[in-house]
Design a protein around this motif. Structure first.
Motif, PDB file in Angstrom:
ATOM      1  N   LEU A 171      -0.983  38.592  25.251  1.00 35.93           N
ATOM      2  CA  LEU A 171      -0.213  37.942  25.997  1.00 35.93           C
ATOM      3  C   LEU A 171       0.164  36.588  25.811  1.00 35.93           C
ATOM      4  CD1 LEU A 171       1.426  38.449  28.732  1.00 35.93           C
ATOM      5  CD2 LEU A 171      -0.480  37.893  30.141  1.00 35.93           C
ATOM      6  N   PRO A 172       0.845  35.897  25.415  1.00 36.11           N
ATOM      7  CA  PRO A 172       1.140  34.234  25.051  1.00 36.11           C
ATOM      8  C   PRO A 172       0.942  33.571  26.417  1.00 36.11           C
ATOM      9  CG  PRO A 172       3.246  35.511  25.072  1.00 36.11           C
ATOM     10  CD  PRO A 172       2.302  36.438  25.232  1.00 36.11           C
ATOM     11  N   ASP A 173       0.560  32.155  25.782  1.00 38.12           N
ATOM     12  CA  ASP A 173       0.291  31.292  27.124  1.00 38.12           C
ATOM     13  C   ASP A 173       1.902  30.669  27.083  1.00 38.12           C
ATOM     14  OD1 ASP A 173       0.335  29.035  28.437  1.00 38.12           O
ATOM     15  OD2 ASP A 173      -1.716  28.610  27.909  1.00 38.12           O
ATOM     16  N   LEU A 174       2.711  31.071  27.936  1.00 32.13           N
ATOM     17  CA  LEU A 174       4.261  30.614  27.975  1.00 32.13           C
ATOM     18  C   LEU A 174       4.340  29.131  28.218  1.00 32.13           C
ATOM     19  CD1 LEU A 174       5.450  33.680  29.719  1.00 32.13           C
ATOM     20  CD2 LEU A 174       5.850  33.191  27.405  1.00 32.13           C
ATOM     21  N   ASP A 175       3.487  28.663  28.954  1.00 35.62           N
ATOM     22  CA  ASP A 175       3.569  27.273  29.193  1.00 35.62           C
ATOM     23  C   ASP A 175       3.532  26.313  27.833  1.00 35.62           C
ATOM     24  OD1 ASP A 175       3.963  27.427  31.826  1.00 35.62           O
ATOM     25  OD2 ASP A 175       1.956  27.370  32.507  1.00 35.62           O
ATOM     26  N   LYS A 176       2.288  26.694  27.012  1.00 34.48           N
ATOM     27  CA  LYS A 176       2.180  26.132  25.855  1.00 34.48           C
ATOM     28  C   LYS A 176       3.320  26.464  24.798  1.00 34.48           C
ATOM     29  CE  LYS A 176      -2.806  25.673  25.720  1.00 34.48           C
ATOM     30  NZ  LYS A 176      -4.169  26.192  25.131  1.00 34.48           N
ATOM     31  N   LEU A 177       3.795  27.478  24.843  1.00 35.39           N
ATOM     32  CA  LEU A 177       4.746  28.026  23.903  1.00 35.39           C
ATOM     33  C   LEU A 177       6.272  27.198  24.382  1.00 35.39           C
ATOM     34  CD1 LEU A 177       4.719  31.416  23.351  1.00 35.39           C
ATOM     35  CD2 LEU A 177       3.796  29.783  21.990  1.00 35.39           C
ATOM     36  N   ARG A 178       6.349  26.752  25.426  1.00 35.14           N
ATOM     37  CA  ARG A 178       7.514  25.849  26.164  1.00 35.14           C
ATOM     38  C   ARG A 178       7.516  24.570  25.653  1.00 35.14           C
ATOM     39  NH1 ARG A 178       6.370  28.877  31.228  1.00 35.14           N
ATOM     40  NH2 ARG A 178       7.876  30.344  31.260  1.00 35.14           N
ATOM     41  N   GLU A 179       6.077  24.310  25.337  1.00 31.23           N
ATOM     42  CA  GLU A 179       6.057  22.675  24.782  1.00 31.23           C
ATOM     43  C   GLU A 179       6.160  22.592  23.331  1.00 31.23           C
ATOM     44  OE1 GLU A 179       1.956  21.872  25.791  1.00 31.23           O
ATOM     45  OE2 GLU A 179       2.131  21.845  27.812  1.00 31.23           O
ATOM     46  N   ALA A 180       6.184  23.710  22.569  1.00 34.79           N
ATOM     47  CA  ALA A 180       6.679  23.744  21.341  1.00 34.79           C
ATOM     48  C   ALA A 180       8.147  24.218  21.212  1.00 34.79           C
ATOM     49  CB  ALA A 180       5.714  25.071  20.285  1.00 34.79           C
TER      50      ALA A 180
END
Length: 269
Positions: free
Chosen positions: A198-207
Motif C-alpha cells: 500500500l503506497p504512501d499516497l502523501d509521499k507520492l503526491r510530492e513526487a
C-alpha cells in the motif's frame, strides 16, 4: 553493456544502452529481455537501463532473501547511483510499476518521474479482501504443482479473457526451465508482497507520478487498480498501445506514446 552489481543480499544483472538522459525500464517478474526491443528503440536518444529483478533469471538472490517492493526500490536506487546518470525517468510495468512507485516513495532523490504502467495495487480497491483471497488460492494452487489450474485462476481473477485450452497450451508440457523458475519465484516470493503493498499516497503526491494503462486492458484488474491510483493522486492516466504487456507486444507503438511523454517530461518548464 551487460554487468552485475552486488548489493547486500543479491547480485543484480543489468544492461545499459545508448546515450542521453537516463530512462529505466523495469518489470516484476519480467526481466531485461522483455524490455529489450523497447530499450533499443529508445537508445537513440536516451541512456536506457534494464535489469532482471532480484531472484529472476540472471539476478541471484542470496539464501533467505526476499523480494518486497521496498527491496526492489533499494535495488533500483543502487543501480541508478551506480550508472551515475540520474535522476531517472522510470517506467515500471506490472510488479515493476509497484517497484517504481516504491522507488519514488523511498528514494525520491534518484527519480525525475515515475510512469507506473498497470500496477497491481489490489489494496486500493473496495473488493481488496476478495481479490487477495483469490490470489492466495492462486499461489497455493501453483505451489501445489497445478500450474495450469493456477494460471486459469489467475487470468479469471485478472479478468483477462484467455480460453482454458489456450492456457493449457501455454503452461502444460515441456517448458523453458528459466521461464518456469522466474514464474515460480513470482508465485512464491513476489506476488503476495507486490499486490498487498500500500503506497504512501502523501509521499507520492510530492513526487512526479504518471499512470499508464493499456488500451486493451479495459475492465481488467490492472485497469481498475491503475484508475484507482490515478484517482487517489488526482491525475489523468495515459492510455498506451496494447494490453498489460504492450511494451513487449507492440514496442514500436508503445515507444511512440512513451517518447511523447518523455518530451513533456524533459521540456523546459
Amino acid at each position: 553493456m551487460n554487468n552485475i552489481l552486488k548489493v547486500s543480499d543479491a547480485e543484480l544483472y543489468y544492461e545499459v544502452r545508448g546515450h542521453g538522459p537516463l530512462v529505466v525500464l523495469v518489470g516484476a517478474p519480467m526481466d531485461a529481455d522483455a524490455f529489450g526491443p523497447l530499450a533499443d528503440l529508445l537508445a537513440t536518444d536516451y541512456t536506457v537501463l534494464t535489469l532482471d529483478p532480484r531472484g529472476v533469471k540472471r539476478s541471484t538472490l542470496y539464501p533467505g532473501g526476499t523480494s518486497r517492493p521496498e527491496q526492489r526500490a533499494d535495488d533500483l536506487a543502487a543501480l541508478i547511483r551506480h550508472v551515475d546518470a540520474g535522476p531517472a525517468v522510470v517506467l515500471g510495468s506490472s510488479g515493476g510499476a509497484v517497484s517504481a512507485l516504491a522507488l519514488a516513495q523511498y528514494h525520491p532523490d534518484v527519480v525525475r518521474t515515475v510512469i507506473a504502467h498497470e500496477p497491481p495495487l489490489s489494496r486500493l480497491l473496495p473488493d481488496a479482501d476478495e481479490l487477495l483471497a483469490m490470489a492466495e488460492k492462486q499461489m497455493a494452487t501453483y505451489l501445489s504443482g497445478d500450474v495450469v489450474g493456477a494460471f486459469k485462476q489467475f487470468f479469471r481473477g485478472a479478468n483477462i479473457q484467455i480460453p482454458d485450452q489456450v492456457v493449457e497450451l501455454m503452461f502444460a508440457g515441456d517448458r523453458d526451465p528459466v521461464q518456469v523458475a522466474a514464474e515460480r519465484f513470482w508465485f512464491e516470493h513476489e506476488m503476495r508482497e507486490t499486490i498487498t503493498w500500500l503506497p504512501d499516497l502523501d509521499k507520492l503526491r510530492e513526487a512526479t507520478i504518471m499512470v499508464g494503462i493499456g488500451e486493451e486492458s479495459t475492465d481488467q484488474l490492472c485497469d481498475r487498480t491503475s484508475i484507482a491510483l490515478a484517482d487517489r493522486l488526482g491525475i489523468e492516466p495515459t492510455r498506451y498501445p496494447g494490453g498489460h504487456t504492450g511494451f513487449a507486444d507492440a514496442p514500436e507503438a508503445f515507444a511512440t506514446v512513451f517518447r511523447a511523454e518523455l518530451e513533456v517530461i524533459h521540456s523546459p518548464r
